[in-house]
Design an enzyme around this catalytic site. Structure first.
Site, PDB file in Angstrom:
ATOM      1  N   CYS A  31     -34.311  -0.695 -29.688  1.00 21.62           N
ATOM      2  CA  CYS A  31     -34.354  -2.085 -30.926  1.00 21.62           C
ATOM      3  C   CYS A  31     -35.017  -2.298 -32.083  1.00 21.62           C
ATOM      4  O   CYS A  31     -36.669  -1.318 -31.204  1.00 21.62           O
ATOM      5  CB  CYS A  31     -33.541  -3.813 -30.654  1.00 21.62           C
ATOM      6  SG  CYS A  31     -34.919  -4.239 -29.691  1.00 21.62           S
ATOM      7  N   CYS A  34     -38.797  -3.738 -29.985  1.00 17.46           N
ATOM      8  CA  CYS A  34     -38.863  -2.508 -28.865  1.00 17.46           C
ATOM      9  C   CYS A  34     -40.212  -1.748 -29.985  1.00 17.46           C
ATOM     10  O   CYS A  34     -41.347  -1.428 -29.308  1.00 17.46           O
ATOM     11  CB  CYS A  34     -38.863  -1.389 -28.252  1.00 17.46           C
ATOM     12  SG  CYS A  34     -37.130  -2.344 -28.000  1.00 17.46           S
ATOM     13  N   ASP A 422     -24.803  13.700 -67.620  1.00 19.29           N
ATOM     14  CA  ASP A 422     -25.198  14.856 -68.516  1.00 19.29           C
ATOM     15  C   ASP A 422     -24.116  15.992 -68.364  1.00 19.29           C
ATOM     16  O   ASP A 422     -23.085  15.258 -67.996  1.00 19.29           O
ATOM     17  CB  ASP A 422     -26.128  15.395 -67.943  1.00 19.29           C
ATOM     18  CG  ASP A 422     -27.276  16.913 -69.024  1.00 19.29           C
ATOM     19  OD1 ASP A 422     -26.623  16.393 -70.510  1.00 19.29           O
ATOM     20  OD2 ASP A 422     -27.150  17.394 -68.216  1.00 19.29           O
TER      21      ASP A 422
END
Length: 728
Positions: A31, A34, A422
């Site tokens: 996580c 950590c 474009d």
């Protein structure tokens, strides 16, 4: 535009005497908290000047004078393993690289899983012993072993977190387990530790799957290359290749470095770089990319880039950088978690102390509720809710040949409702081809093409090349030309078989006095109406034929526009510098309702500004070169053909690596699904937390239910985010 250095990462340059810059892989982080714990302890280590820890990529970058083994031990002390990936020295003679860089043993790779299994076995034995009524002291001993084995990593990491004045989930869980044992709830404490250990192991395993989406790209790059030097063939490390080296690639081998084919013909599978599912034919003069698979024939390739500048390496670098850029929702979650955890810890202390003072209830009952509150307070599911979705989505997109440069762009693309295109090179092929040939006065079509191609073979004009390409495809042999003359801006002429022939603009023919028949005028009018460029072919007396050239629409353009509308894009517009008549023709062919032609770059920019006023969020799709102002002004700039195109890789927010506009609907769907999953994860995490906080305060939840809810919520948001890996 992205810089060359990842955000929050120590720069490669600027090392002081005696310093090194080292990159480590840190295993075991499941996580974001950590990663923050590792960063905090590293910042306190003597001999470390800068450190950046990435949870998403599990990489840690350190500028240091400290020995590598000292850095690795510091990381190990908080429960993780650091493996050296790369070290850059300020002075190559300094003995800095003295750390343990060997492959981890089976025990080292699986310590968490083994200790978790041991904890589960002793927990089970303790429960059997307790409920069978055999021996209370034996049951407590078994529970103690379960707590010590399953909680070893959490306790160690919690201790170091406390030393750095933070309250992470490891500290909260350790306090809950010790508190449960202190008030005699041994089975509860052991169950909490075991479930937490199982949760950490499962989270680490599932997060590793999402990280493999980008690591799989790294595996495509060969480590060695067969090179021909001074007439001899040598196998050398890829890192030692120099620009200009000639490398030999046999069938079935991966191309080790970006380069240009010098000799040979083969089909090459470019899926790792461009996401193309169909192999591409490569022959002399064609560009090839590192990591792509040579399939059928041998190739000799001249190296054109250094290893660090290869398209694959730059793509991996940009994707890893993108995974580290926090999306707006992740920034919100991080800010929320910063205040959330201390508030809940304070609330737990108040719950443990105040109610017994006023009600006379036993302290043990309210301490138990406070411990359960600490467990459910862990914000792991909430913190991980956004990054797991971003890592999965960006990694999946990269494998499909779409480079998304950050979580912010991923989220923004998910909210886009209007896209400007474009024309040239985006909706069309970007090169003129012959689309219509009309001979007059009994001239055969092949004869007309022979005359036209023979003259145009001497010209370098793009329209001339369109005619010569067609003649080559049809196997038409050119006639010798005498007295060739190019007339700038008008056409060309020359003598073939003794007669003078001309090819050029209708206005030039009119200047020369050629009269147009009614049939010629009718055909000209039809071709001009369709937006085609017309060239007339004439002998000395009359116009003998007409050839129309046009930039053809990409095969997938019409289908792409239709799929974009199905994906929720409500408005599409084409912006081009080409003639309005041509713009109208292309727009009608691909299904775009609005178009604007004859636009200069600054006028395209103005149109983008207008679109943003009406549609709020606007994406622009272009080639990344001529459209740079419009791409920069749009909310999301999408460049075509990033493979091998440096400016597209650097300037755009999203790059379609294979020059395939058909990837655009996938990108929109992936971004919208990611945005939806991020919202689902955040709301789910918050609602689970709120529900169990209320249940715990009311005394309707216990410790094992709290940890099961916390771990279960974290796993569910991870699995939900991992669905993005399968998006096609």
């Amino acid at each position: 535009m992205l810089s060359d250095t990842p955000q929050d990462e120590p720069a490669q340059s600027g090392l002081e005497p005696g310093e090194a810059r080292s990159v480590f892989r840190v295993d075991g982080m499941d996580c974001g908290e950590c990663a923050r714990t590792v960063q905090r302890v590293m910042n306190k280590l003597d001999g470390v000047r800068e450190v950046a820890v990435s949870f998403n990529t599990t990489k840690m970058t350190v500028v240091h004078t400290a020995p590598l083994d000292s850095i690795q031990k510091t990381v190990s002390d908080v429960g993780y393993r650091a493996t050296v990936l790369d070290t850059t020295l300020q002075d190559p003679d300094l003995p800095v690289h003295d750390g343990d860089v060997t492959q981890p043993s089976y025990w080292e790779r699986n310590k968490r899983a083994i200790l978790t299994a041991v904890s589960g076995l002793f927990l089970g034995a303790g429960l059997v012993t307790e409920y069978a009524g055999w021996s209370e002291s034996a049951a407590i001993l078994l529970y103690t072993i379960a707590i010590l084995s399953g909680g070893f990593y959490a306790a160690r990491a919690g201790y170091y977190a406390l030393k750095s004045f933070t309250l992470d989930m490891n500290f909260l869980m350790t306090v809950a387990a010790i508190g449960a044992a202190a008030i005699g709830e041994w089975s509860e404490g052991a169950t909490v530790v075991f479930l937490f250990s199982v949760g950490n192991w499962l989270q680490a395993s599932t997060m590793e799957r999402t990280r493999r989406s980008i690591r799989s790209l790294i595996g495509f790059a060969p480590k060695e290359a067969l090179v021909r030097r001074n007439g001899a063939e040598l196998t050398v490390p890829v890192d030692s290749l120099q620009i200009g080296d000639l490398i030999l690639v046999r069938p079935g081998e991966r191309i080790p470095m970006d380069g240009q084919v010098e000799a040979g013909t083969s089909t090459v599978n470019q899926a790792p770089v461009t996401g193309e599912s169909i192999p591409v034919l490569k022959q002399q003069g064609d560009e090839v990319f590192a990591g792509t698979l040579n399939e059928t024939g041998g190739l000799e390739v001249i190296v054109t880039k250094k290893v660090e500048d290869s398209t694959l390496n730059r793509m991996i670098y940009l994707v890893e950088e993108a995974q580290e850029q926090k999306a707006p929702s992740q920034q919100f979650v991080d800010r929320f978690a910063t205040y959330y955890t201390p508030i809940v810890v304070l609330l737990a202390i108040l719950i443990a102390v105040l109610p017994p003072l006023f009600t006379g209830d036993p302290f043990s009952e309210w301490i138990y509720r406070a411990l359960a509150l600490l467990v459910i307070a862990c914000p792991c599911a909430l913190v991980i809710s956004t990054p797991v979705a971003i890592v999965a989505a960006i990694g999946n997109a990269a494998k499909q040949g779409v480079l998304i440069k950050g979580g912010a762009f991923l989220e923004l693309m998910g909210r886009i409702r209007a896209i400007a295109f474009d024309k040239t090179g985006t909706l069309t092929q970007g090169k003129p081809v012959v689309v219509f040939v009309e001979p007059f006065d009994g001239i055969y079509k092949e004869r007309l093409l022979t005359l036209a191609a023979s003259i145009e073979a001497r010209s370098e004009h793009p329209l001339a090349r369109a005619i010569t390409r067609l003649s080559e495809e049809k196997g038409i042999r050119h006639l010798p030309v005498q007295e060739f003359q190019a007339v700038a801006g008008k056409g060309a002429q020359g003598r073939l078989e003794g007669s003078l022939y001309r090819i050029g603009k209708p206005s030039w023919m009119q200047e020369l006095g050629y009269e147009g028949t009614e049939k010629l005028k009718t055909v000209l009018s039809v071709q001009h109406e369709q937006g085609r460029t017309v060239m007339l072919i004439a002998d000395e007396r009359r116009v003998i034929g007409l050839i129309a050239v046009a930039d053809t629409v990409r095969e997938d353009s019409e289908n792409t526009i239709a799929r974009l509308k199905q994906a929720g894009i409500a408005y599409t517009v084409m912006l081009t510098g080409d003639h309005a008549r041509i713009a109208k023709s292309i727009a009608n062919q691909v299904g775009i309702g609005e178009y604007h032609g004859d636009l200069l770059p600054e006028q395209k920019l103005a149109r983008i500004t207008e679109l943003k006023q009406h549609h709020r969020l606007v994406a622009m799709v272009g080639d990344g070169i001529n459209d740079s102002p419009a791409l920069a002004a749009s909310d999301i700039g999408i460049a075509m053909g990033g493979a091998g195109t440096d400016i597209a890789l650097e300037t755009a927010d999203i790059v379609l690596m294979s020059d395939d506009i058909g990837k655009l609907p996938f990108t929109v769907r992936l971004s919208r699904k990611a945005l939806g999953i991020i919202k689902q994860n955040i709301w789910f995490s918050l609602l689970v937390k709120l529900a169990f906080l209320l249940l715990t305060i009311a005394g309707l939840s216990n410790l094992w239910m709290a940890v099961f809810a916390d771990t279960g919520a974290a796993l569910l948001v991870i699995l939900n985010g991992m669905r993005l890996i399968k998006q096609r």
